[in-house]
Every structure is written in structure tokens, then in C-alpha cells.
Scaffold this motif. Structure first.
Motif, PDB file in Angstrom:
ATOM      1  N   THR A  54     -40.938  31.227  -2.521  1.00  0.00           N
ATOM      2  CA  THR A  54     -41.474  32.140  -3.787  1.00  0.00           C
ATOM      3  C   THR A  54     -40.697  32.314  -4.472  1.00  0.00           C
ATOM      4  N   PRO A  65     -46.789  37.488  -7.205  1.00  0.00           N
ATOM      5  CA  PRO A  65     -45.991  36.591  -5.631  1.00  0.00           C
ATOM      6  C   PRO A  65     -46.350  36.345  -4.532  1.00  0.00           C
ATOM      7  N   TYR A  66     -47.917  37.666  -4.184  1.00  0.00           N
ATOM      8  CA  TYR A  66     -48.799  37.297  -2.959  1.00  0.00           C
ATOM      9  C   TYR A  66     -49.212  36.084  -3.380  1.00  0.00           C
ATOM     10  N   SER A 127     -42.462  43.665  -6.737  1.00  0.00           N
ATOM     11  CA  SER A 127     -43.490  42.949  -7.030  1.00  0.00           C
ATOM     12  C   SER A 127     -44.923  44.496  -8.377  1.00  0.00           C
ATOM     13  N   ASP A 144     -48.178  47.878  -1.774  1.00  0.00           N
ATOM     14  CA  ASP A 144     -48.095  46.469  -1.836  1.00  0.00           C
ATOM     15  C   ASP A 144     -48.282  47.386   0.017  1.00  0.00           C
ATOM     16  N   THR A 209     -42.181  35.522   2.446  1.00  0.00           N
ATOM     17  CA  THR A 209     -42.877  35.713   1.399  1.00  0.00           C
ATOM     18  C   THR A 209     -42.665  37.089   1.565  1.00  0.00           C
ATOM     19  N   VAL A 213     -41.440  39.642  -1.972  1.00  0.00           N
ATOM     20  CA  VAL A 213     -42.530  41.278  -1.747  1.00  0.00           C
ATOM     21  C   VAL A 213     -42.684  42.111  -1.990  1.00  0.00           C
TER      22      VAL A 213
END
Lengths: 293, 329
Positions: A54, A65-66, A127, A144, A209, A213
């Protein structure tokens, strides 16, 4: 210490979010154990690889990043399938100790390959939604956390539907219930091994990931601590039981946050182990253990 | 005493190896680098043998660094506070490790190897976190604390004497393990390992023997840890690292599990390989090489290096035939 209802709820929500990463790891471990009867001790290292994948894509592309779940999960599935084919398949059925030893070899290989590629410094990314919070009643919840909880829930529902509704999922469940009988009705059990290891690794990649994040730091040697918590959840919930993993993960996440809140941050990592010991003493097969192994 | 041919050969080899280990530092002119390698090697022979001892009773541990480190910390603290010589305090370290081992063993004794492996693995990780953070006051946190040396460095040739004393301890430990394993206890271990239910039917109490094995193993792991940190002169929480847990396993597997010679041979071969790779400048790749070797040994040589001569003898005719077929006449 007096804890008001709002603080209590806040700690529970934080716990749910923290539990999500552990649940993804523990579910993968349980799926692999159910089908192959193997505990993959290098599971935390798969999370670490997922985190670095990631990170690399984030640095290269600058995507949210998601979105990079779409990179880390497939890459980890491929890695998981290769590990199953190259390392576990040749020694399946030759004794539990050998399977444990293979995992140890894998820990060495994965950690140091990562250290060679990405160096052994601690890394962290931020994030894009870091500053955004949602106010529910008197609680402030970072957005988040909500995304992470929803992502995990969606992943688990998809896994559930796959296992319960598809023919392939039926074959996976059949193999995990009775390997020989599954073989007799024409299921290619080795393919099921590959599939379950691939899915387990993919879940670890997703956990990696989410780890990145949520703004947690990572280095090549960070895999052991989340892995130990996943083991604790697996033991608490019962080896091979996926519902056990989910409930155990939530319990642990909440317990950890209460520990931070009441006793202090240093005990955060130890609480998993204390719960583990208490459960083992009281109910050795775990809270939802189907059978003594 | 009457001995058959094979035993006499083995005794001869052991004595030859011992004589070699005794003379080597003298022959190399007490080179400090060689002595360091040798001392650490002998300490890890004790550690690996202690780990291997556990497998005789059908148990395994992925967290022996916990006992190694606890032995080290207790011995260092006792030696510092009391001023006793480390040669005595290492036994306190061993005893502390043995008590911890009893505690962990008692939790897991009725469970199968997966649980034991997960619990021991977790224990070592957690104890590292606790020692580094919660018990910072006495353990010095990540910075660690100083440990009194085995022999003061003002004594001439102190490294040589340290090496010989550790060598004597190692030989004593190996002889003790041999004695235990050849006694009725050793028989009970194999019975439990092969089939716990049948062992119980034969009147053996598996719980008692398993706990005994765990305590003995933890005791000598702690002793080895104490020796190491007194030799190094300091101790940090890194002693609980995952890799310290894995070294005795790697040494025992590559040498040959469930044999007394296995951990010794494995430690010597892998340590030499390790230091050789280090001198080639392969700092990270050497971990990968060791990992690959471990995977290959488990797959292709499951009984370790001690089984190599037998394997070669078994397969040599096949290889010869293969070569002969391809030689044009």
C-alpha cells in the motif's frame, strides 16, 4: 475512575475500529486452519507486506489509500498462493512441527526481503480524511474509523456469501469439515488449500492496508505483535471458528481501548495475552471452539 | 564397561571434538574474534540443546527467548545487587526461568502443539513489551542495563578462561541431558511423545513429565541466557526478540531433531555459515538464506544433518547408476 456513558461509547467505537484489523487477520488464520489444519505463524508478516505494498503504491501513484485495497489484496493473494504451492504443499501431512518450522523460515524470508526493499526504518502515511470527524450525539468519530469498520464488514459479508452460497465455497467448507470425505466426492482438496491460503493472505493484505490508512507506523519487523493478537483471538474464539474470530476480535479491540483508558498505554499489547491465559485456563477449547483439536 | 562398535566410534568422535574445541583457541593464538565466535557458539549449543530437550516430551516452544531473557535479566540484577559472582547468579537466572516455564507449561500442558506454539510465541513478544515499558524502572527500558562480566577483564587471558568455563558447563549440561534421557524419565518422554493415551494407560502421568521437561528446558535456556549477557556485559529487551526464539529451533532442526548431537552440529554449522555470510557483507540476505535453508531442510532432509551420512549411503547407488547411464562407452 468514573466513566460516563459518552466516553464509554467512544471507547467502544475505537475498540470496534481497532478490532477490525485483528478480525481480518484472525479470520484468515482460521480459514487456513479450517481447511489445511495449519497455523500460519508468518501471518503477521503478510500484514506487513500488505502495508508496504500500500505504501509503495501510495508513494508512486498518490491515489487515495483506500483505493489501494485493489492493489494490496490481489498481490497478497498471489503471494499466498505461491507460498502454499512452494512451501506448505510439499510438507502437508508430514507432522505439525514441520508446518510450524516452515512458517518460521517464512518469517525470516519475508521480514528481511522487506528490509532489503524498503529499509528497516519506521514509515507512516497520512489518510486524506485525517481531519474529518462525524459527530454522533456527543461523540466525535473520525471518518476513517467509520470507513474502516464498513470496509471490514463488507469484506466479511462477501466472505460469508462466498462460503455459504457459492459452489466453490461449499467445497471449501466440505474440505474443512472432512478432508477425506471431500476427496471422495471429487473435490480437489489441494486446490481448496491453495484457495483458502490465498484468501487468508488477501485478508491479511487488506488488514495491512487498513493498518497504514489508520495512521499506524510500520517497519519490516512489526508483524509479530498484530500476529500475536490474532493468535489470541483465534484461541479465544476457538481454533477454526470464523464467528469466534469476529466476536473475539471485537472483544479484544474494546478490551485494549479500555486498558489504555484505565490502566495505561503500556499494557495495551499485554492485555491480549492476559485474556488469552484467562480463557485458556477456564475453557481450553475457546469460547466458540467446535471441538478439541 | 562393554560397548559395541558404534558407541565406541561415537565416544571417540566426541572426545576428538572436545580436544579440538579445547585446543582451537590455543592454536589460533587466542585470537579475540575466534574466541568470541566460539563462546557464543557454545552458549547457543546449551540453548539449542535445552530447546531440543523439550521436543523429547512431544512439546515445542516458539518463545524460548522469553526464558533466555528472563534468565539473563534475573542473573544480571542479582549479580549487580548482591555482588555475587555471575557463576553463581546464572543459577538464579535459570531458576527464575524454570518457574516461568512451569507457569506457561501448566497453562498449556493439556493442549496440543498449536496452542503451545501460539502461547509461547505470544509470551515472548509480550514480555518484551512489558520489560521495555512497564518495568522500565528496574530493567532500564530499551537502553537496557549493564551486567557484571563473568571474569574481570583485568585478569590476563580472561576471554580464554571464560571460554573454557562455558565449555565445561556445556559438556556438563549435555551429559545431564543424556543421563535424563537414558533413564526411566526419558522412556516416559518417548512414550508420551508417541502416544499420550497409551502412555497414560501404562501408568505414566503425562502432565507431570511434560511439566518436568518444560522446567528443565526453561532452566537451561535461562542459564544460557545468563551466560550470554554476562559475557556480553549488558542486556536489553532485544534479548526477547523473535529471532532469539528461532535460533535454537533452526539449530536443532538443521542438526537433527530429537538427537543429542543434532543441536550441537546444527549450532556449529549454522553459526559458521552465519559468520561467513556476515564477513561477505550479506547483512540482510543472510537472514533470507537461513530462512531458505530452513525451508529446504524441512522439505528435503527432515531428520537434519545427522541423517545426512545415512541418506547419502541410501541414495548413492541410485546416483551412481544415474551417472553410469549417462557416461558414453
Amino acid at each position: 475512575m468514573e466513566i460516563g456513558l459518552d466516553i464509554f461509547l467512544q471507547v467502544v467505537v475505537w475498540g470496534l475500529y481497532a478490532g477490525c484489523i485483528y478480525i481480518l487477520l484472525a479470520t484468515g488464520l482460521n480459514l487456513i486452519f479450517g481447511v489445511m489444519k495449519v497455523v500460519n505463524f508468518a501471518h503477521g508478516q503478510l500484514l506487513m507486506i500488505g502495508a508496504y505494498v500500500t505504501f509503495s503504491f501510495f508513494v508512486l501513484t498518490g491515489f487515495n489509500p483506500y483505493v489501494l485495497l485493489a492493489a494490496s489484496v490481489p498481490i497478497l493473494i498471489i503471494l499466498g498462493v505461491s507460498i502454499e504451492r512452494l512451501c506448505f504443499r510439499p510438507i502437508m501431512g508430514t507432522g505439525k512441527l514441520n508446518e510450524i518450522f516452515i512458517s518460521i523460515g517464512l518469517i525470516y524470508i519475508l521480514e528481511n526481503v522487506a528490509a532489503m526493499i524498503w529499509t528497516d526504518e519506521w514509515k507512516v502515511i497520512k489518510s486524506p480524511f485525517e481531519a474529518i470527524t462525524v459527530t454522533v450525539g456527543s461523540m466525535k468519530i473520525p471518518v476513517d474509523y467509520i470507513i474502516i469498520i464498513i470496509t471490514t464488514a463488507v469484506t466479511l459479508v462477501a466472505l460469508y456469501l462466498f462460503l455459504k452460497k457459492s459452489r466453490l465455497g461449499l467445497a471449501v467448507r466440505a474440505t474443512s469439515q472432512n478432508r477425506k470425505a471431500a476427496m471422495l466426492v471429487g473435490i480437489n482438496v489441494e486446490r481448496m488449500d491453495m484457495l483458502s491460503f490465498g484468501i487468508g493472505a488477501g485478508l491479511a493484505g487488506a488488514a495491512g492496508t487498513l493498518w497504514v490508512v489508520s495512521g499506524q507506523v510500520f517497519n519490516p519487523y512489526m508483524g509479530s505483535v498484530p500476529a500475536v493478537k490474532a493468535f489470541a483471538i483465534v484461541i479465544i474464539g476457538g481454533l477454526g471458528s470464523i464467528p469466534g474470530a469476529i466476536i473475539g476480535g471485537l472483544l479484544l479491540g474494546i478490551a485494549e481501548n479500555f486498558t489504555v483508558f484505565t490502566i495505561g498505554g503500556a499494557w495495551k499489547d499485554a492485555i491480549a495475552f492476559l485474556i488469552l491465559i484467562i480463557v485458556l485456563v477456564l475453557k481450553p477449547t475457546g469460547l466458540f471452539g467446535e471441538k478439541a483439536e | 564397561m562393554l560397548m559395541d562398535e558404534k558407541n565406541r566410534v561415537i565416544l571417540f568422535i566426541c572426545l576428538a571434538v572436545l580436544a579440538f574445541a579445547f585446543l582451537l583457541p590455543l592454536a589460533t593464538g587466542q585470537n579475540a574474534y575466534y574466541l568470541t565466535v566460539l563462546i557464543l557458539m557454545v552458549i547457543f549449543i546449551i540453548f539449542a540443546s535445552a530447546w531440543n530437550f523439550l521436543t523429547y516430551s512431544g512439546q515445542g516452544s516458539l518463545g524460548h527467548a522469553a526464558f533466555f531473557g528472563i534468565g539473563g535479566y534475573i542473573s544480571a540484577l542479582v549479580a549487580m545487587k548482591s555482588g555475587l559472582t555471575p557463576y553463581l547468579t546464572i543459577f538464579f537466572g535459570g531458576a527464575g526461568a524454570a518457574l516461568t516455564g512451569l507457569f506457561i507449561g501448566a497453562i498449556c500442558v493439556r493442549m496440543k502443539e498449536w496452542f503451545l506454539a501460539m502461547v509461547t510465541f505470544g509470551f515472548a513478544v509480550i514480555i518484551q513489551v512489558l520489560v521495555a515499558s512497564q518495568f522500565r524502572e528496574i530493567t532500564g527500558g530499551w537502553d537496557g542495563i549493564a551486567a557484571p562480566p563473568l571474569i574481570s577483564s583485568s585478569v590476563p587471558n580472561y576471554l580464554l578462561y571464560e571460554y573454557y568455563s562455558i565449555l565445561v558447563i556445556a559438556v556438563a549440561v549435555l551429559l545431564l541431558f543424556r543421563y535424563i534421557l537414558q533413564s526411566k524419565t526419558g522412556l516416559a518422554f518417548s512414550a508420551i511423545r508417541e502416544n499420550e493415551l497409551e502412555a497414560r494407560a501404562a501408568g505414566i502421568d503425562p502432565v507431570r513429565y511434560k511439566l518436568f521437561a518444560f522446567m528443565v528446558s526453561a532452566f537451561f535456556a535461562g542459564l544460557a541466557g545468563a551466560l550470554e549477557i554476562h559475557y556480553l556485559g549488558y542486556i536489553t529487551p532485544e534479548i526477547f526478540g523473535v529471532d532469539i526464539s528461532f535460533w535454537p529451533i533452526i539449530y536443532s532442526i538443521s542438526g537433527g531433531l530429537g538427537t543429542l548431537a543434532g543441536p550441537v552440529i546444527g549450532t556449529i554449522v549454522i553459526t559458521l555459515l552465519w559468520d561467513g555470510l556476515q564477513s561477505l557483507g550479506l547483512t540482510y540476505p543472510r537472514f533470507i538464506i537461513i530462512g531458505v535453508i530452513l525451508v529446504l531442510v524441512v522439505i528435503f532432509l527432515p531428520r537434519g544433518l545427522v541423517s545426512l551420512p545415512g541418506e547419502i549411503r541410501k541414495r548413492a547407488p541410485g546416483w551412481m547408476a544415474w551417472v553410469h547411464k549417462r557416461i558414453p562407452r
